[in-house]
Scaffold this motif. Sequence first.
Motif, short mmCIF file in Angstrom:
data_model
loop_
_atom_site.label_atom_id
_atom_site.label_comp_id
_atom_site.label_asym_id
_atom_site.label_seq_id
_atom_site.Cartn_x
_atom_site.Cartn_y
_atom_site.Cartn_z
N ARG A 54 18.61 8.86 69.90
CA ARG A 54 17.11 9.65 70.20
C ARG A 54 17.45 10.22 71.71
O ARG A 54 16.66 11.20 72.27
N PRO A 86 11.45 12.59 68.20
CA PRO A 86 10.70 12.62 69.60
C PRO A 86 10.72 13.58 70.36
O PRO A 86 9.65 14.47 70.10
N GLU A 90 8.66 17.21 70.72
CA GLU A 90 8.32 18.19 72.59
C GLU A 90 8.73 19.45 72.86
O GLU A 90 8.22 20.26 72.91
N TYR A 124 10.89 17.12 59.47
CA TYR A 124 10.27 17.07 60.79
C TYR A 124 9.31 17.82 60.47
O TYR A 124 7.99 17.58 61.82
N GLY A 434 4.79 12.64 76.66
CA GLY A 434 5.11 11.12 76.58
C GLY A 434 6.28 11.14 77.38
O GLY A 434 7.15 11.55 78.45
N ASP A 436 8.77 8.78 77.32
CA ASP A 436 10.08 8.70 76.17
C ASP A 436 10.76 9.75 76.40
O ASP A 436 10.46 11.37 76.37
#
Length: 585
Positions: A54, A86, A90, A124, A434, A436
Amino acid sequence: MSDDLTLYVSAFVDELAKTGIEDVVVSPGSRSTPFAMVMAEHPKMRVHMNIDERSAAFFALGMAKAKRKPVALLCTSGTAAANYVPAVVEAYYSRVPLVVLTADRPHELRDVGAPQAIDQIHLYGKHAKWFVDMALPESSNEMLRYARMMAARAAAMAMSAPRGPVHLNFPLREPLVPAVTDQTWEHIKEKETSYIQIAIGKKTLDDAQFHQLYKQLSSIEKGLIICGNMDEPEFAEAVTELAEALQYPILADPLSQLRSGTHTKDYIIESYDAIFKDAAIAEALLPDIVIRFGAMPISKPLLLVLKRHPSITQIVVDGEGGWREPTFTASQMIYCDEVEFCRRLAELGSVDRRVPNEWMQLWQDINKLAKEELLEAGKEEEMFEGKVFIELMELLPEKSTLFVGNSMPVRDADTFFMTNDKQIRLMANRGANGIDGVVSSALGASLEADPLVLVIGDLSFYHDLNGLLAAKLYQLHATIIVINNNGGGIFSFLPQARQEKHFEALFGTPTDLRFEHIIRMYDGYYQKVDTWDEFRYYVKHSIQSQGLHVIELCTSRKENVTKHQWLWKNVTERITEFLQKRGRL
């Protein structure tokens, strides 16, 4: 060891390098071994190891964002690939080019209970612009040309409008160790007689369309130019030329790159968020026409003004042919390169240039009043969050990069980071917004952008502590300013804050963490500051020094809300009085 495997993978990697992709972020794994080893051996490929997938994906995203060109991303099969989701999301929404390479089990080991085998086909979904499940390795001339073509196509697809991530899935059989030798690159050159070059053009309009647009715009005095997230180096000069030609104020989001630089700031209105917070003032300043560039700005009051007044003619210009229009009130969608659009219209306006008018002067006067009130926060002795950006305007040196975390930091940048003549580039992950991966993205950007300062909240910082490993592994130079209000500060501004019974448990989420311990684990330098003098000293010191520096300042969520509301109230009162004296309210 397989010659088929070595030559096929080498042809693909070599072609990636020929397209200009020279950086790859790799996470360790067995199934991806041939790619990792070939990339490490390629003379023009830089391999950046990042253990946490990640974090690796966000690291690559930050690097690609800073470079404005694609970066490759490689992992093994199974949930390793799922951890990229994630960052891929993005990248898709923020239009950052990534070439995602996932190793996979061969077809016979799929859906039969083999270990570390998941369904990676279209993993994805629509968040990858393009997907291909690659053929198994072969070393025939035809298959080496196929590998090269897919590499070239992937790079082109990532950069074609709208830019974004592409996904190539590679089924690989054992043995997995390639036989890379000094002759490998010459060997694949002998077997490969040609490779494809892909030209990517820019969208434009014809002369008649430009003349018709100028005729429309020049007939309207009360116009606004709205600029959201943009990162085109020539855009600032071009759009200010257009503003001068039309005498339209520019409402400039901090990520528009218009608040800093050597271009003229005479037409830049940076305090529009505070101005539009009052409905009566917003009504008094309604334009007849709006030209909008880039993503929708951060400001919610601006979004609401556009949504509530569909009678405003709204022209959205998108050079990448997307659909950034959340107001549902746009009148025209124009697919034209933004720099070309501004320059062509400004040229038409140079023949019949407008003189400064009352509309432009009104906006400039009101912006000046709002800035005066907001900059009062600079006199604050308490550790007020908004003051961080007022201080950074002075502290950041030329050609620095300010990376801003989501939730409150990016909103405070919108409110308090004013125009200046320095060349400061502002970056943020505003595709999916986000919290993250922000640390990893900023550290990835720091490879290209030096010096880099990241301003981030405590929860977002906690969310990506694994990202700090990259700073240790690669001796990165970055300053991280952690604004610690012990929880989710943005929720204190939302209606949930009035639900006191469950607010802290569900939204405030205090953690009471002591970050200094983990900073030292990653060989970083940590400093908690209690005064603004300390803040200034350690920010200057960290920028001038090498390595990872983390500066923490603690604030009160409750006091932060009160201070923001007090400043917005003062802005409203000043502007209301100003407009009333001129008979506009």
